[in-house]
Design an enzyme around this catalytic site. Structure first.
Site, PDB file in Angstrom:
ATOM      1  N   THR C 108       0.862  -1.182   0.000  1.00 36.50           N
ATOM      2  CA  THR C 108       0.000   0.000   0.000  1.00 36.50           C
ATOM      3  C   THR C 108       0.899   1.233   0.000  1.00 36.50           C
ATOM      4  OG1 THR C 108      -1.564  -1.218   1.344  1.00 36.50           O
ATOM      5  CG2 THR C 108      -1.863   1.154   1.232  1.00 36.50           C
ATOM      6  N   GLY C 109       0.588   2.157  -0.860  1.00 37.55           N
ATOM      7  CA  GLY C 109       1.388   3.380  -0.881  1.00 37.55           C
ATOM      8  C   GLY C 109       2.651   3.211  -1.693  1.00 37.55           C
ATOM      9  N   CYS C 110       2.680   2.190  -2.526  1.00 39.65           N
ATOM     10  CA  CYS C 110       3.863   1.958  -3.335  1.00 39.65           C
ATOM     11  C   CYS C 110       3.785   2.824  -4.586  1.00 39.65           C
ATOM     12  CB  CYS C 110       3.916   0.498  -3.732  1.00 39.65           C
ATOM     13  SG  CYS C 110       5.506   0.023  -4.317  1.00 39.65           S
ATOM     14  N   ILE C 111       4.870   3.505  -4.871  1.00 38.75           N
ATOM     15  CA  ILE C 111       4.856   4.390  -6.029  1.00 38.75           C
ATOM     16  C   ILE C 111       5.624   3.728  -7.183  1.00 38.75           C
ATOM     17  CG2 ILE C 111       5.481   6.654  -6.891  1.00 38.75           C
ATOM     18  CD1 ILE C 111       5.375   7.556  -3.917  1.00 38.75           C
TER      19      ILE C 111
END
Lengths: 102, 131, 111
Positions: C108-111
């Site tokens: 989650t929140g991986c760019i």
């Protein structure tokens, strides 16, 4: 014949349970599921209304929904009964019809 | 407010974001959505706090067991917020009391504030996101 | 839906190659996925993969890269808790690639 009422909203957030309690008649059953299980807990600002209604009605909560929210049967208002999914089915058969307060 | 206007147009100002959580978990998707937005937003290094009001306090209740409702138990993830540098979790005292709960019933350390203090804190924010 | 074949058994993966069912995972799954990327998993890789699996078991979330780097540093020492070290092990992005081998969802929140 008695009616089984079901409700699924928290009484601390909506007035569905309050309406259900007000309009349901003595001898009926009320099943609290999903967020409505919060309505069966003792020690909340809404507990007294349910405890009063429970004197003349059978109150049930759906056990899996209670456990999901981190509560156990010992947190319930006196007289409230825990049922599982098959118990829910049994109730639906046992009562004359089911009325959902959504 | 005036401080914000002076900084308007600046690209590197750290803004104060508050996530206002008012719904119980599982019955609706709000709680999980809020948590995911917080975790994703953490990459942007802003000043983030989470507030739990009304049935939102139930999100932090200890002992959640969701196996039998077929939904993921996301409550352990609140304990990971510290790793994401989100250390400010506030809970409204009145909401806890109305539910017969205390901070001991919650699965993470929180700061319990009365409505008045929480209202003041909300007013200081640049952005309040409501879930 | 595609699948990864491990010892004759097909495990469903999503369009990005992440396992659909976390329970399908075993060490062979990681080795097969790595082999498809022309990578042989070493002790150092396993250290990170196992760390991720422990983190997921504890918090029900796959950590973002920044969190992973910091947490690895805390647990395994600063020489490992930096993105250079982790990118050398997992060139496609440590959080993304290692999570895939670990059988976890994409962070989650991986760019």
């Amino acid at each position: 014949m008695a009616v089984l009422h079901t409700t699924n909203k928290s009484p601390l957030q909506t007035r569905d349970l309050e309406s259900c309690l007000r309009l349901s008649r003595s001898g009926c059953g009320i099943l609290l599921m999903e967020d409505a299980v919060y309505g069966a807990l003792k020690g909340t600002a809404e507990s007294a209304k349910l405890a009063e209604a429970a004197k003349a009605r059978k109150i049930y909560v759906l056990g899996p929904d209670l456990a999901a929210r981190g509560f156990t049967p010992e947190h319930l208002v006196q007289g409230v009964k825990v049922v599982d999914y098959s118990g829910f089915v049994d109730l639906a058969v046992e009562y004359h019809h089911v009325q959902a307060w959504v | 407010m005036s401080g914000m206007e002076e900084n308007e147009g600046g690209t590197d100002k750290v803004k104060r974001f508050m996530f206002l959580n008012r719904k119980a978990p599982y019955g609706t998707i709000y709680a999980l959505e809020s948590l995911e937005v917080v975790l994703i937003g953490a990459a942007f290094d802003q000043n983030v706090s989470m507030v739990f009001v009304d049935d939102g306090v139930y999100q932090l209740k200890k002992g959640q067991q969701t196996k039998d409702i077929g939904q993921k138990n996301f409550s352990p993830t609140y304990r990971a917020l510290e790793d994401y540098d989100i250390e400010k979790l506030y809970v409204e005292q009145e909401s806890l009391e109305a539910r017969g709960l205390t901070a001991d019933d919650l699965l993470v350390p929180v700061e319990v504030l009365p409505s008045a203090a929480l209202g003041a804190l909300m007013e200081e924010q640049d952005v309040v996101l409501s879930f | 839906m595609t699948a990864v074949a491990v010892k004759g058994k097909e495990m469903a993966v999503d369009e990005e190659g992440y396992l659909v069912n976390l329970a399908d995972w075993n060490e062979d799954v990681a080795n097969v996925m790595a082999a498809e990327d022309n990578l042989t998993l070493t002790e150092s890789h396993w250290e990170v993969i196992n760390f991720l699996r422990d983190y997921y078991a504890e918090y029900q979330i796959a950590p973002a890269i920044r969190v992973l780097t910091k947490a690895i540093g805390k647990k395994l020492g600063p020489e490992k808790g930096n993105s250079k070290y982790l990118y050398e092990l997992f060139p496609y992005g440590p959080a993304k690639q290692a999570c895939r081998y670990a059988g976890l969802p994409k962070p989650t929140g991986c760019i």
